[in-house]
Design a protein around this motif. Structure first.
Motif, PDB file in Angstrom:
ATOM      1  N   SER A 109     143.740  76.948  54.424  1.00  0.00           N
ATOM      2  CA  SER A 109     144.457  76.061  55.349  1.00  0.00           C
ATOM      3  C   SER A 109     143.514  75.523  56.418  1.00  0.00           C
ATOM      4  O   SER A 109     143.677  74.410  56.898  1.00  0.00           O
ATOM      5  N   GLU A 110     142.484  76.322  56.751  1.00  0.00           N
ATOM      6  CA  GLU A 110     141.544  75.846  57.773  1.00  0.00           C
ATOM      7  C   GLU A 110     140.715  74.674  57.263  1.00  0.00           C
ATOM      8  O   GLU A 110     140.496  73.694  57.987  1.00  0.00           O
ATOM      9  N   LEU A 170     151.622  74.363  47.957  1.00  0.00           N
ATOM     10  CA  LEU A 170     152.447  75.130  48.901  1.00  0.00           C
ATOM     11  C   LEU A 170     151.813  75.184  50.286  1.00  0.00           C
ATOM     12  O   LEU A 170     152.520  75.143  51.298  1.00  0.00           O
ATOM     13  N   THR A 171     150.479  75.277  50.331  1.00  0.00           N
ATOM     14  CA  THR A 171     149.824  75.356  51.639  1.00  0.00           C
ATOM     15  C   THR A 171     149.993  74.048  52.407  1.00  0.00           C
ATOM     16  O   THR A 171     150.308  74.050  53.600  1.00  0.00           O
ATOM     17  N   ARG A 213     152.357  71.775  51.982  1.00  0.00           N
ATOM     18  CA  ARG A 213     153.775  71.671  52.388  1.00  0.00           C
ATOM     19  C   ARG A 213     154.050  72.516  53.628  1.00  0.00           C
ATOM     20  O   ARG A 213     154.776  72.088  54.531  1.00  0.00           O
ATOM     21  N   THR A 214     153.464  73.706  53.649  1.00  0.00           N
ATOM     22  CA  THR A 214     153.698  74.603  54.776  1.00  0.00           C
ATOM     23  C   THR A 214     153.069  74.063  56.052  1.00  0.00           C
ATOM     24  O   THR A 214     153.660  74.120  57.128  1.00  0.00           O
ATOM     25  N   GLU A 218     154.877  72.551  59.894  1.00  0.00           N
ATOM     26  CA  GLU A 218     154.522  72.865  61.285  1.00  0.00           C
ATOM     27  C   GLU A 218     154.070  71.568  61.955  1.00  0.00           C
ATOM     28  O   GLU A 218     153.167  70.905  61.467  1.00  0.00           O
ATOM     29  N   GLU A 219     154.659  71.250  63.070  1.00  0.00           N
ATOM     30  CA  GLU A 219     154.413  69.953  63.676  1.00  0.00           C
ATOM     31  C   GLU A 219     152.956  69.737  64.074  1.00  0.00           C
ATOM     32  O   GLU A 219     152.438  68.634  64.009  1.00  0.00           O
ATOM     33  N   ASP A 220     152.274  70.814  64.486  1.00  0.00           N
ATOM     34  CA  ASP A 220     150.977  70.599  65.128  1.00  0.00           C
ATOM     35  C   ASP A 220     149.775  70.915  64.252  1.00  0.00           C
ATOM     36  O   ASP A 220     148.647  70.861  64.689  1.00  0.00           O
ATOM     37  N   GLU A 221     150.005  71.272  62.987  1.00  0.00           N
ATOM     38  CA  GLU A 221     148.873  71.702  62.155  1.00  0.00           C
ATOM     39  C   GLU A 221     148.045  70.533  61.633  1.00  0.00           C
ATOM     40  O   GLU A 221     146.824  70.589  61.601  1.00  0.00           O
ATOM     41  N   ARG A 246     151.811  83.222  60.469  1.00  0.00           N
ATOM     42  CA  ARG A 246     150.731  82.258  60.667  1.00  0.00           C
ATOM     43  C   ARG A 246     149.406  82.801  60.117  1.00  0.00           C
ATOM     44  O   ARG A 246     148.636  82.085  59.482  1.00  0.00           O
ATOM     45  N   ILE A 276     149.318  82.660  56.319  1.00  0.00           N
ATOM     46  CA  ILE A 276     149.067  81.315  55.803  1.00  0.00           C
ATOM     47  C   ILE A 276     147.580  80.980  55.894  1.00  0.00           C
ATOM     48  O   ILE A 276     147.007  80.391  54.980  1.00  0.00           O
ATOM     49  N   SER A 277     146.933  81.409  56.970  1.00  0.00           N
ATOM     50  CA  SER A 277     145.538  80.991  57.151  1.00  0.00           C
ATOM     51  C   SER A 277     144.539  81.912  56.474  1.00  0.00           C
ATOM     52  O   SER A 277     143.376  81.559  56.372  1.00  0.00           O
ATOM     53  N   ALA A 286     148.915  81.406  46.667  1.00  0.00           N
ATOM     54  CA  ALA A 286     150.271  80.921  46.934  1.00  0.00           C
ATOM     55  C   ALA A 286     151.085  81.907  47.766  1.00  0.00           C
ATOM     56  O   ALA A 286     152.005  81.522  48.491  1.00  0.00           O
ATOM     57  N   PRO A 331     151.246  80.908  51.880  1.00  0.00           N
ATOM     58  CA  PRO A 331     152.317  80.053  52.392  1.00  0.00           C
ATOM     59  C   PRO A 331     153.713  80.605  52.116  1.00  0.00           C
ATOM     60  O   PRO A 331     154.625  80.389  52.919  1.00  0.00           O
ATOM     61  N   LEU A 332     153.899  81.333  51.006  1.00  0.00           N
ATOM     62  CA  LEU A 332     155.239  81.835  50.685  1.00  0.00           C
ATOM     63  C   LEU A 332     155.655  82.952  51.651  1.00  0.00           C
ATOM     64  O   LEU A 332     156.701  82.862  52.296  1.00  0.00           O
ATOM     65  N   THR A 364     155.846  81.577  55.202  1.00  0.00           N
ATOM     66  CA  THR A 364     157.087  80.845  55.448  1.00  0.00           C
ATOM     67  C   THR A 364     158.253  81.802  55.646  1.00  0.00           C
ATOM     68  O   THR A 364     159.091  81.609  56.534  1.00  0.00           O
ATOM     69  N   ARG A 397     157.720  83.307  59.170  1.00  0.00           N
ATOM     70  CA  ARG A 397     157.836  82.328  60.251  1.00  0.00           C
ATOM     71  C   ARG A 397     159.259  81.820  60.410  1.00  0.00           C
ATOM     72  O   ARG A 397     159.745  81.629  61.521  1.00  0.00           O
ATOM     73  N   LYS A 443     161.591  82.308  63.599  1.00  0.00           N
ATOM     74  CA  LYS A 443     162.202  81.178  64.294  1.00  0.00           C
ATOM     75  C   LYS A 443     163.684  81.444  64.539  1.00  0.00           C
ATOM     76  O   LYS A 443     164.218  81.150  65.613  1.00  0.00           O
ATOM     77  N   LEU A 502     160.544  76.069  49.469  1.00  0.00           N
ATOM     78  CA  LEU A 502     159.111  75.756  49.414  1.00  0.00           C
ATOM     79  C   LEU A 502     158.600  75.813  47.983  1.00  0.00           C
ATOM     80  O   LEU A 502     157.850  74.950  47.536  1.00  0.00           O
TER      81      LEU A 502
END
Lengths: 136, 212
Positions: free
Chosen positions: A53-54, A80-81, A83-84, A88-91, B72, B75-76, B81, B84-85, B88, B91, B95, B122
């Motif tokens: 993702s980075e 999927l990454t 989409r995820t 997130e609004e700020d990514e 978070r 995901i990073s 896969a 993100p799964l 999500t 997260r 939320k 997703l």
């Protein structure tokens, strides 16, 4: 926005760094060395197979000229990454969009179309249209 | 008896998941080598280690913030896969929990249900596709109306993971194998069961006051 806005950027996300870099090279080559911001985001941060993702967010920021960023992906975790990240609004930069297109053909279509100064809608449509071309 | 579900409870839950994945990493990889690309154990271990490290650097003050931060980090850092799964899942649940300092079990159940729905969306997947959803949905349902039947959720998740054995994969790399995916337990459903086993362990420890 007044004046001439920048070109649409293109990010190519693959499980493989070599695939992403090679497709970027090929798309730019077939676009005649056009002045389009294209960035590969392939593999994991340490060069393995997978998705980072980075690398994706860095690539998207690098090609963002304010006209939107078309993100093309190969499969699985790449899809999927992205989409995820978009959820997130700020990514990712505002105007970044996941384009539903075949990876190689879509990349060529996106870069060629972006080189004409077309907007993000047109770039995304051109890339998606690549699905419609039957080879046999 | 009601268990206090505060930020520390959620932090300990994530630590327990990390420890369980660490213990079971070889098994997850073995399952994944049968129908996937043999990286699930290593990927999950890397992601959860990073998530727990982030939580230890500065414990967020609410359950929702703990799950958001852990998600978070997954995901990073996961690279597959499952990043993100699971990211999500956590997260979205975080939320829903918002910034309350502690939450009722019913609220946790609602949050997890919402998280599982987000995972399904997703991955464009449903129950029966031989995915983590086959463990997650039954587990959340088994939490019950009060939301605190953690042992039932543990069992339901494990049984749900076992139900994936005869299934034919319809999502992910395993789906390319078609019929050859039949007869293997899904690695994602197996790691999902570890999340609920860790939840039950954490709740059990909280209830008895015994350290883990």
């Amino acid at each position: 926005m007044s004046a001439v806005s920048g070109r649409v950027g293109v990010v190519l996300v693959s499980h493989s760094r070599q695939v992403a870099e090679s497709v970027a090279h090929m798309a730019l080559g077939l676009a005649g060395g056009a002045d389009v911001p294209v960035a590969p985001a392939g593999g994991t941060g340490d060069g393995g197979l997978g998705t980072s993702s980075e690398l994706i967010t860095e690539a998207a920021r690098r090609v963002d000229r304010g006209a939107g960023v078309a993100v093309l992906v190969d499969l699985g975790s790449a899809v999927l990454t992205v989409r995820t990240l978009l959820a997130e609004e700020d990514e990712l930069p505002p105007g970044a969009r996941l384009v539903d297109a075949p990876f190689v053909e879509g990349a060529v279509a996106a870069v060629v179309t972006a080189s004409t100064g077309a907007d993000l809608d047109a770039v995304a449509a051109a890339a998606a249209e690549a699905y419609g071309y039957r080879k046999a | 008896m009601t268990v206090a579900l505060d930020a520390d409870f959620f932090r300990r839950w994530m630590s327990a998941v990390s420890a369980a994945v660490d213990r079971e990493a070889d098994r997850l990889t073995e399952l994944d080598s049968a129908i996937g690309d043999a990286d699930h154990g290593a990927n999950m271990r890397r992601g959860l280690t990073a998530a727990v490290a982030a939580l230890e650097e500065g414990v967020p003050s609410s359950p929702g913030a703990v799950l958001a931060l852990a998600g978070r980090r997954l995901i990073s850092t996961v690279g597959g896969a499952s990043g993100p799964l699971y990211g999500t899942l956590l997260r979205r649940a975080g939320k829903v929990l918002g910034d309350q300092e502690s939450v009722e079990p019913q609220r946790l159940r609602e949050a997890l249900h919402s998280g599982v729905e987000a995972v399904a969306q997703l991955g464009s997947a449903a129950r029966g596709d031989k995915t983590m959803l086959d463990a997650l949905y039954p587990a959340v349902e088994a939490l019950g109306d009060s939301g605190d039947d953690f042992e039932a959720a543990r069992r339901a998740a494990e049984e749900g993971a076992e139900t994936t054995v005869p299934m034919r994969a319809r999502r992910g790399r395993a789906s390319y194998l078609g019929e050859r995916s039949v007869g293997h337990q899904d690695p994602g459903a197996t790691s999902s069961a570890l999340f609920f086993a860790a939840l039950a362990d954490t709740a059990g420890t909280a209830a008895t006051g015994e350290p883990a």
